[in-house]
Motif scaffolding. Structure first.
Motif, mmCIF file in Angstrom:
data_model
loop_
_atom_site.group_PDB
_atom_site.id
_atom_site.type_symbol
_atom_site.label_atom_id
_atom_site.label_comp_id
_atom_site.label_asym_id
_atom_site.label_seq_id
_atom_site.Cartn_x
_atom_site.Cartn_y
_atom_site.Cartn_z
ATOM 1 N N ALA A 183 0.838 -1.361 -0.425
ATOM 2 C CA ALA A 183 0.336 -0.032 -0.084
ATOM 3 C C ALA A 183 0.758 1.327 0.133
ATOM 4 C CB ALA A 183 -1.042 -0.023 1.792
ATOM 5 N N THR B 251 -6.353 -1.017 2.931
ATOM 6 C CA THR B 251 -5.659 -0.768 1.576
ATOM 7 C C THR B 251 -7.162 1.021 1.560
ATOM 8 O OG1 THR B 251 -4.765 -2.837 1.353
ATOM 9 C CG2 THR B 251 -4.860 -0.935 -0.733
ATOM 10 N N ALA C 49 -2.032 -5.188 -2.323
ATOM 11 C CA ALA C 49 -2.253 -4.602 -0.923
ATOM 12 C C ALA C 49 -4.026 -4.923 -0.897
ATOM 13 C CB ALA C 49 -2.363 -3.094 -0.569
#
Length: 443
Positions: A50, A78, A70
């Motif tokens: 992320a 995320t 992510a």
């Protein structure tokens, strides 16, 4: 997450160090740190990819690969991280439309609002995501139909707290106790409350006020980072997401947040959204208040004057109620006194002494004169008290009659005010409806 971090402490340290520096740079100047990320990926943990995706977005590069990684690990965390990070950097326009819905989740009247939801709510209200972000929050709130579960009085008290229990109109300034009579108080209180509601709604929807609030710019078109914001909740949530924040504070209910946002002194952006939610409630309240303000004043009325209930008619006070009050004044104002037996005994004794002085001893004459003088003084004192009682009663009766006549004229003046009050209340209700119809986009 804790297993992954424990398995690789150096990687976790580097990740947290870079994430903390990243947030500090974003909040200060809206950019990522100059050094590239110096941390390794940790399997199963959403934060490393992320952060990579966020750095790529800020650099104008394609974030698809780290973003997919992510999101596969924790889609909501995320999305929340990216939405808040871009908002505090002043680049909320770069979020994808779907991220906001994923990050926000569902609102409920039965569950507390999470800190993440409140942060997104705040950022959207401040214009971090443009008009679309604000509309998103509005639709989330509209879907709950808050007004169907609300107590209108709570919302009115939030908007205009500290209302006076009694409103004294100009016609009753000399008779404030009459303003407490329900038949006279209800229209005056309704009109005054409606005027205060209109003023508060105008304050919330006033773009000029928000423009002059230096700590809270209307929109984030200039890309203002979070250091220009008065609130720190988005940053606090971001720190919590990267594992740097302390324990989260207590969460509040949706209604609590909305009521707090309506109170005087609240952030104007949040107040505008809360006012939009309260609009159906306020329309109903305004209709009721306008109807109450149009109530016709009674033709006859019983009012308390000097502790007595006097019945007033348009032509004057009712004589029977005045007579009853006068009798009560006489009863209460005249102190019952027994006959002056002591003075009478002194007079008899004094006369006897005078007679005795003529027949027996002249010394008795002085005693007789003293007794008669003392009795006369007692009788004079008693007469003064009787006269004082009479004067008091007469003054009370005269004052009562004057007050009763004045109260009749005050009722006539109140009736003349009724038309003006009703017209002003109608204007206030119409303006209030217009203001809340404009919605938060006006602010």
């Amino acid at each position: 997450m804790s297993t992954d971090l424990t398995a690789s402490p150096p990687a976790a340290t580097e990740l947290h160090r870079y994430a903390e520096a990243l947030l500090a740079h974003l909040a200060a100047n809206g950019s990522a740190p100059p050094a590239p990320p110096g941390f390794r990926d940790m399997p199963g943990y959403w934060l490393p990819p992320a952060v990579e995706a966020l750095v790529a977005i800020l650099a104008g590069e394609d974030p698809l690969e780290p973003l997919s990684k992510a999101a596969g690990r924790d889609q909501q965390q995320t999305a929340l991280f990216l939405c808040l990070a871009l908002a505090v950097s002043g680049q909320g326009s770069r979020i994808h439309a779907s991220w906001l819905g994923t990050a926000f989740g569902d609102l409920s009247l039965d569950r507390p609002v999470s800190h993440g939801q409140r942060s997104l709510w705040l950022a959207a209200a401040r214009g971090a995501y443009g008009p679309a972000g604000k509309i998103f929050v509005l639709r989330k709130l509209d879907a709950l139909a808050v007004q169907e579960h609300a107590d209108p009085e709570q919302w009115v008290q939030a908007l205009v707290p500290g209302e006076p229990s009694v409103v004294v109109p100009p016609s009753l300034v000399d008779f404030p106790e009459m303003a407490e009579i329900p038949e006279l108080a209800r229209p005056a209180v309704a009109a005054a409350r409606l005027a205060r509601l209109r003023g508060r709604c105008a304050e919330i929807t006033s773009a000029r006020q928000a423009e002059h609030d230096s700590s809270a710019p209307l929109v984030n078109n200039s890309g203002s980072p979070a250091v220009a914001w008065a609130e720190d909740e988005p940053l606090a949530v971001l720190r919590s997401l990267i594992g740097q924040g302390g324990p989260a504070g207590p969460m509040a209910s949706l209604s609590s947040y909305l009521l707090d946002d309506l109170r005087p002194g609240a952030d104007p952006h949040l107040a505008a959204i809360a006012l939009h939610v309260a609009a159906p409630i306020l329309r109903g309240v305004a209709e009721e208040l306008e109807a109450d303000s149009r109530l016709e004043p009674p033709a006859t009325l019983t009012v308390p004057l000097l502790g007595h209930r006097i019945h007033l008619r348009p032509e004057g006070p009712e004589q029977s109620s005045l007579a009853t009050a006068e009798d009560a004044i006489v009863t209460d104002g005249v102190v019952p006194r027994a006959r002056p037996w002591a003075a009478m005994v002194l007079i008899v004794a004094g006369v006897a002494c005078l007679i005795g002085a003529a027949l027996v001893d002249s010394l008795l004459a002085a005693a007789g004169i003293a007794m008669i003088g003392l009795s006369c003084w007692q009788l004079w004192q008693r007469r003064k008290l009787v006269e004082a009682d009479a004067r008091y009663v007469a003054a009370q009766v005269n004052e009562l009659k004057e007050l009763a006549e004045g109260a009749v004229w005050a009722l006539h003046a109140y009736a003349r005010e009724a038309d003006t009050r009703a017209k002003q209340a109608a204007d206030d209700a119409a303006e209030l409806t217009r203001l809340i119809r404009r919605g938060p986009r006006a602010a």
